[in-house]
Write an enzyme that holds these catalytic residues in place. Structure first.
Site, PDB file in Angstrom:
ATOM      1  CB  VAL A 157      48.604  43.907  -1.103  1.00 31.13           C
ATOM      2  CG1 VAL A 157      48.546  43.848   0.411  1.00 31.13           C
ATOM      3  CG2 VAL A 157      47.555  43.019  -1.739  1.00 31.13           C
ATOM      4  CG  ASP A 158      45.736  44.889  -5.809  1.00 29.09           C
ATOM      5  OD1 ASP A 158      45.613  44.576  -4.617  1.00 29.09           O
ATOM      6  OD2 ASP A 158      44.959  44.496  -6.694  1.00 29.09           O
ATOM      7  CB  ALA A 159      49.041  50.220  -3.998  1.00 27.38           C
ATOM      8  CB  ILE A 160      53.128  46.717  -2.879  1.00 25.73           C
ATOM      9  CG1 ILE A 160      52.616  47.194  -1.508  1.00 25.73           C
ATOM     10  CG2 ILE A 160      54.605  46.339  -2.799  1.00 25.73           C
ATOM     11  CD1 ILE A 160      52.691  46.137  -0.425  1.00 25.73           C
ATOM     12  CD  GLN A 161      53.457  45.171 -10.444  1.00 26.50           C
ATOM     13  OE1 GLN A 161      54.463  45.218 -11.161  1.00 26.50           O
ATOM     14  NE2 GLN A 161      52.331  45.773 -10.797  1.00 26.50           N
TER      15      GLN A 161
END
Length: 385
Positions: A157-161
């Site tokens: 989910v970090d990749a989304i930011q």
């Protein structure tokens, strides 16, 4: 005055002091105080890192345009737009020039979202002074992805930011909705397909960090594992995308609905002291104050109030309590930021998290804090509170 009356007098004084403290917790500081603490924390960092190109050495050496530093510059650019100081712009320009406006280690054609994070700042700098070389490489990186049909890159989910706002920005700069379509496809794949059934749990309106943490994985108390900063990354990404894309952009309602659902879910799990725990549903699993997730939640909530998505009566006390807690309990006199969890992907990583512990990377914690502070400042300005 009798002994009993003295006790009563002292009790009245204590109650009055307690009431004053409680009232202070419910009120945001004045604008100059908010700016002061942001500039103080930023000054500490810039003085510690005067050489913008210096490699970051922990257990190994890394370039100074990795995601951790990219997040710092996101926060710095937000501060610069709010309170333009030539020294901050010069600091950012030197950093971008050093890296030739390219991505980590000069790898332009990476698909790794972490390594594309610096592009958010390059695009911000381009918008201030539109010279094509500033976004040539980040555009080439994203365009190379657009030439394929692969949409499953954001498996954590970090990749989304780190990357989703880049697609949003490029769509605006080039007036090209195709960037927004691909962004949506990738977001929805992460949301609904990675892992067994996607990384977003609509029941709790929170996100598992990656496929290793969706059910049957459980926290020690039997609850699902929702990592604070991981959820903060998604929350911040939604804010940055909604800030960037047009009001009539396709799929905007999806992002608005997810943002509001997450906001609702965060309120009842705030700690009494104003912070959020690293583990959102298990306060006993490395529980304690944690600044990065808390900053990102303050950033999102205050933005939501400022832009009419969230009810101020409900969310302003939550954000106020959190901001005041960070300023009081996490910010050192010299500007060092405490209670920052080091890098990782779950509550146990980057421990211990204390007032004095120095994380393996200090930059992203400050970036998150600056993003929060800028929206808190706008909230005070708009509402005259």
């Amino acid at each position: 005055m009798t002994h009993v009356s003295k006790q009563s007098f002292l009790l009245i004084i204590c109650l009055a002091l307690g009431t004053t403290t409680l009232q202070a917790q419910k009120k945001l500081p004045a604008q100059d105080k908010i700016l002061e603490v942001m500039h103080r924390t930023n000054k500490y960092f810039q003085e510690k890192w005067p050489d913008v190109g210096k490699r970051i050495v922990t257990e190994r050496s890394r370039a100074s345009n990795i995601w951790t530093r990219g997040v710092y510059y996101e926060g710095l650019m937000a501060l610069y737009k709010l309170d333009p100081k030539p020294t901050d712009l010069e600091y950012t320009t030197r950093w971008a020039d050093f890296h030739q406006w390219n991505l980590r280690d000069g790898e332009t054609y990476t698909r790794n979202a972490d390594n594309q994070c610096a592009g958010q700042t390059y695009i911000d700098m381009y918008l201030l002074d539109p010279k094509p070389y500033k976004i040539e490489k980040i555009k080439a990186s994203i365009d190379s992805m657009m030439r394929t049909t692969k949409v499953d890159d954001w498996s954590w989910v970090d990749a989304i930011q780190m990357a989703m706002p880049v697609f949003a920005q490029l769509g605006v700069v080039y007036n090209e909705p195709a960037y927004w379509e691909r962004m949506h496809e990738m977001y929805m794949y992460t949301r609904n397909k990675h892992g067994d059934n996607g990384l977003f749990n609509p029941k709790d309106a929170l996100w598992w960090r990656d496929k290793d943490f969706d059910p049957p994985y459980k926290e020690p108390n039997g609850e699902d594992c929702y990592w604070s900063r991981g959820n903060g990354w998604v929350y911040a990404a939604l804010v940055r995308v909604l800030t960037t894309i047009p009001k009539d952009a396709p799929h905007r309602k999806q992002y608005e609905d997810d943002f509001k659902a997450m906001s609702e879910a965060l309120v009842p799990i705030q700690r009494k002291d104003g912070f959020w725990n690293a583990s959102l549903h298990d306060p006993g699993n490395y529980g304690g104050k944690e600044t990065t997730g808390t900053s990102l939640f303050v950033y999102g909530m205050t933005w939501g109030i400022n832009n009419g998505y969230l009810d101020a009566k409900k969310y302003q006390p939550v954000a106020t309590k959190a901001w005041n807690a960070m300023v009081k309990d996490a910010v050192h006199e010299n500007g060092f930021l405490g209670y920052v969890q080091g890098t990782g992907k779950e509550p146990k990583d980057g421990q211990p998290v204390t007032y004095t512990s120095v994380p393996n990377f200090e930059d992203y914690g400050l970036g998150c804090f600056l993003l929060a502070g800028c929206e808190v400042y706008k909230l005070v300005t708009a509402r005259k509170i």
